[in-house]
Design a protein around this motif. Structure first.
Motif, PDB file in Angstrom:
ATOM      1  N   GLU A  47       0.830  -1.202   0.000  1.00 15.54           N
ATOM      2  CA  GLU A  47       0.000   0.000   0.000  1.00 15.54           C
ATOM      3  C   GLU A  47       0.865   1.254   0.000  1.00 15.54           C
ATOM      4  O   GLU A  47       1.981   1.244   0.521  1.00 15.54           O
ATOM      5  N   THR A  48       0.328   2.328  -0.555  1.00 10.71           N
ATOM      6  CA  THR A  48       0.968   3.636  -0.450  1.00 10.71           C
ATOM      7  C   THR A  48       0.101   4.489   0.449  1.00 10.71           C
ATOM      8  O   THR A  48      -1.113   4.579   0.253  1.00 10.71           O
ATOM      9  N   VAL A  49       0.721   5.080   1.469  1.00 12.94           N
ATOM     10  CA  VAL A  49       0.025   5.954   2.406  1.00 12.94           C
ATOM     11  C   VAL A  49       0.610   7.357   2.239  1.00 12.94           C
ATOM     12  O   VAL A  49       1.829   7.540   2.269  1.00 12.94           O
ATOM     13  N   TYR A  50      -0.269   8.322   2.056  1.00 17.11           N
ATOM     14  CA  TYR A  50       0.142   9.705   1.859  1.00 17.11           C
ATOM     15  C   TYR A  50      -0.056  10.459   3.165  1.00 17.11           C
ATOM     16  O   TYR A  50      -1.144  10.441   3.739  1.00 17.11           O
ATOM     17  N   LEU A  51       0.996  11.116   3.627  1.00 18.18           N
ATOM     18  CA  LEU A  51       0.931  11.892   4.857  1.00 18.18           C
ATOM     19  C   LEU A  51       1.266  13.342   4.559  1.00 18.18           C
ATOM     20  O   LEU A  51       2.130  13.632   3.735  1.00 18.18           O
ATOM     21  N   MET A  52       0.593  14.223   5.250  1.00 15.31           N
ATOM     22  CA  MET A  52       0.848  15.657   5.100  1.00 15.31           C
ATOM     23  C   MET A  52       1.641  16.138   6.308  1.00 15.31           C
ATOM     24  O   MET A  52       1.338  15.750   7.436  1.00 15.31           O
ATOM     25  N   PRO A  53       2.632  16.995   6.079  1.00 20.58           N
ATOM     26  CA  PRO A  53       3.338  17.578   7.225  1.00 20.58           C
ATOM     27  C   PRO A  53       2.433  18.614   7.897  1.00 20.58           C
ATOM     28  O   PRO A  53       1.426  19.047   7.327  1.00 20.58           O
ATOM     29  N   LYS A  54       2.804  19.003   9.084  1.00 26.38           N
ATOM     30  CA  LYS A  54       2.095  20.094   9.756  1.00 26.38           C
ATOM     31  C   LYS A  54       2.145  21.315   8.853  1.00 26.38           C
ATOM     32  O   LYS A  54       3.089  21.500   8.087  1.00 26.38           O
ATOM     33  N   LEU A  55       1.145  22.160   8.973  1.00 28.53           N
ATOM     34  CA  LEU A  55       1.027  23.341   8.122  1.00 28.53           C
ATOM     35  C   LEU A  55       2.286  24.207   8.159  1.00 28.53           C
ATOM     36  O   LEU A  55       2.726  24.709   7.124  1.00 28.53           O
ATOM     37  N   LYS A  56       2.913  24.332   9.331  1.00 26.47           N
ATOM     38  CA  LYS A  56       4.109  25.181   9.427  1.00 26.47           C
ATOM     39  C   LYS A  56       5.288  24.644   8.616  1.00 26.47           C
ATOM     40  O   LYS A  56       6.230  25.374   8.336  1.00 26.47           O
ATOM     41  N   HIS A  57       5.219  23.354   8.217  1.00 22.74           N
ATOM     42  CA  HIS A  57       6.288  22.761   7.415  1.00 22.74           C
ATOM     43  C   HIS A  57       5.871  22.530   5.962  1.00 22.74           C
ATOM     44  O   HIS A  57       6.684  22.070   5.167  1.00 22.74           O
ATOM     45  N   ALA A  58       4.642  22.845   5.623  1.00 20.43           N
ATOM     46  CA  ALA A  58       4.097  22.488   4.308  1.00 20.43           C
ATOM     47  C   ALA A  58       4.812  23.184   3.149  1.00 20.43           C
ATOM     48  O   ALA A  58       4.830  22.663   2.044  1.00 20.43           O
ATOM     49  N   PHE A  59       5.408  24.321   3.379  1.00 26.97           N
ATOM     50  CA  PHE A  59       6.071  25.048   2.295  1.00 26.97           C
ATOM     51  C   PHE A  59       7.511  24.596   2.075  1.00 26.97           C
ATOM     52  O   PHE A  59       8.142  24.966   1.083  1.00 26.97           O
ATOM     53  N   ILE A  60       8.038  23.791   2.984  1.00 24.54           N
ATOM     54  CA  ILE A  60       9.452  23.423   2.923  1.00 24.54           C
ATOM     55  C   ILE A  60       9.683  22.327   1.893  1.00 24.54           C
ATOM     56  O   ILE A  60       9.001  21.313   1.887  1.00 24.54           O
ATOM     57  N   SER A  61      10.662  22.546   1.043  1.00 25.27           N
ATOM     58  CA  SER A  61      11.099  21.511   0.112  1.00 25.27           C
ATOM     59  C   SER A  61      12.624  21.526   0.090  1.00 25.27           C
ATOM     60  O   SER A  61      13.249  22.545   0.386  1.00 25.27           O
ATOM     61  N   SER A  62      13.195  20.404  -0.258  1.00 28.94           N
ATOM     62  CA  SER A  62      14.655  20.334  -0.362  1.00 28.94           C
ATOM     63  C   SER A  62      15.171  21.297  -1.415  1.00 28.94           C
ATOM     64  O   SER A  62      16.252  21.884  -1.257  1.00 28.94           O
ATOM     65  N   SER A  63      14.417  21.490  -2.501  1.00 30.79           N
ATOM     66  CA  SER A  63      14.885  22.403  -3.559  1.00 30.79           C
ATOM     67  C   SER A  63      14.928  23.844  -3.058  1.00 30.79           C
ATOM     68  O   SER A  63      15.860  24.591  -3.406  1.00 30.79           O
ATOM     69  N   ILE A  64      13.980  24.250  -2.216  1.00 30.22           N
ATOM     70  CA  ILE A  64      14.019  25.592  -1.625  1.00 30.22           C
ATOM     71  C   ILE A  64      15.265  25.727  -0.759  1.00 30.22           C
ATOM     72  O   ILE A  64      15.977  26.732  -0.814  1.00 30.22           O
ATOM     73  N   VAL A  65      15.539  24.702   0.044  1.00 25.88           N
ATOM     74  CA  VAL A  65      16.719  24.722   0.915  1.00 25.88           C
ATOM     75  C   VAL A  65      17.992  24.807   0.083  1.00 25.88           C
ATOM     76  O   VAL A  65      18.886  25.606   0.375  1.00 25.88           O
ATOM     77  N   ARG A  66      18.089  24.002  -0.970  1.00 23.94           N
ATOM     78  CA  ARG A  66      19.292  24.034  -1.814  1.00 23.94           C
ATOM     79  C   ARG A  66      19.500  25.412  -2.424  1.00 23.94           C
ATOM     80  O   ARG A  66      20.629  25.907  -2.488  1.00 23.94           O
ATOM     81  N   ASN A  67      18.413  26.046  -2.867  1.00 19.85           N
ATOM     82  CA  ASN A  67      18.533  27.392  -3.439  1.00 19.85           C
ATOM     83  C   ASN A  67      19.042  28.379  -2.398  1.00 19.85           C
ATOM     84  O   ASN A  67      19.893  29.227  -2.698  1.00 19.85           O
ATOM     85  N   LEU A  68      18.527  28.284  -1.183  1.00 20.79           N
ATOM     86  CA  LEU A  68      19.004  29.176  -0.121  1.00 20.79           C
ATOM     87  C   LEU A  68      20.478  28.919   0.188  1.00 20.79           C
ATOM     88  O   LEU A  68      21.248  29.858   0.396  1.00 20.79           O
ATOM     89  N   LEU A  69      20.867  27.649   0.217  1.00 22.31           N
ATOM     90  CA  LEU A  69      22.262  27.307   0.513  1.00 22.31           C
ATOM     91  C   LEU A  69      23.216  27.870  -0.533  1.00 22.31           C
ATOM     92  O   LEU A  69      24.321  28.311  -0.200  1.00 22.31           O
ATOM     93  N   LYS A  70      22.799  27.885  -1.793  1.00 21.40           N
ATOM     94  CA  LYS A  70      23.648  28.422  -2.857  1.00 21.40           C
ATOM     95  C   LYS A  70      23.982  29.889  -2.630  1.00 21.40           C
ATOM     96  O   LYS A  70      25.028  30.372  -3.060  1.00 21.40           O
ATOM     97  N   PHE A  71      23.059  30.601  -1.941  1.00 19.92           N
ATOM     98  CA  PHE A  71      23.244  32.027  -1.712  1.00 19.92           C
ATOM     99  C   PHE A  71      23.506  32.342  -0.239  1.00 19.92           C
ATOM    100  O   PHE A  71      23.313  33.485   0.195  1.00 19.92           O
ATOM    101  N   ASN A  72      23.927  31.311   0.504  1.00 16.21           N
ATOM    102  CA  ASN A  72      24.197  31.469   1.937  1.00 16.21           C
ATOM    103  C   ASN A  72      23.008  32.044   2.693  1.00 16.21           C
ATOM    104  O   ASN A  72      23.176  32.827   3.636  1.00 16.21           O
ATOM    105  N   GLY A  73      21.795  31.672   2.262  1.00 16.58           N
ATOM    106  CA  GLY A  73      20.581  32.130   2.932  1.00 16.58           C
ATOM    107  C   GLY A  73      20.336  31.391   4.229  1.00 16.58           C
ATOM    108  O   GLY A  73      20.914  30.334   4.497  1.00 16.58           O
ATOM    109  N   LYS A  74      19.471  31.925   5.045  1.00 15.05           N
ATOM    110  CA  LYS A  74      19.120  31.361   6.341  1.00 15.05           C
ATOM    111  C   LYS A  74      18.302  30.080   6.143  1.00 15.05           C
ATOM    112  O   LYS A  74      17.289  30.088   5.442  1.00 15.05           O
TER     113      LYS A  74
END
Length: 168
Positions: free
Chosen positions: A119-146
């Motif tokens: 089976e595949t089970v789909y889970l949602m993160p808490k709303l405060k984490h819903a916008f976070i993606s690894s690609s957003i983090v990688r983009n911030l890291l490229k520019f030394n973002g927080k």
């Protein structure tokens, strides 16, 4: 004599480039539902990850090391084959937004066509984490973002200890 229950093992596959609070939230939620969660870090050469497989496994292990019944493995085979290897009856997938749904639904149907007993089970993160993606983090890291508010502390510490020349 007691009854021996089958252990419910869930496999949470992904690239985890890097593992974020959103991923961590999904892992915690899955632990409330299953006896064991295996976080499976894909080699994912097609995605050209920022971090090596070894680094992603290390970051993920550090992020979850205090959680019971979680283990981290690397893989480069079909997810269904990995599920068979670890006797996982369930695949965990995270859904952040409607934009994730179509891709995840197709992936779920594909996996079901390969083995309809898993089976595949789909889970949602808490709303405060819903916008976070690894690609957003990688983009911030490229520019030394927080990124402290996006990454588990052990992951942030590992990334912070890497020299800027290792980050593209």
């Amino acid at each position: 004599m007691g009854i021996i229950m089958n252990k419910k093992i869930a496999l949470y596959p992904g690239t985890f480039d890097p593992v974020t609070y959103g991923h961590y939230d999904i892992i915690e939620r899955a632990l409330n539902l299953f006896d064991e969660v295996i976080v499976a870090v894909a080699i994912s050469q097609d995605k050209k990850p920022m971090f090596s497989l070894k680094e992603r496994i290390m970051m993920t292990e550090e992020a979850v090391k205090h959680l019971k019944n979680v283990r981290v493995v690397g893989f480069d085979i079909l997810t269904i084959d990995l599920a068979h290897q670890y006797d996982a009856a369930v695949l965990i997938r995270g859904l952040r937004a409607v934009s994730d749904f179509e891709y995840e639904l197709q992936l779920g149907y594909l996996n079901n066509s390969l083995d309809d007993t898993i089976e595949t089970v789909y889970l949602m993160p808490k709303l405060k984490h819903a916008f976070i993606s690894s690609s957003i983090v990688r983009n911030l890291l490229k520019f030394n973002g927080k990124t402290e508010h996006l990454l588990p502390k052990p992951v942030q510490k590992i990334i912070g200890s890497m020299t800027s020349c290792t980050l593209p």
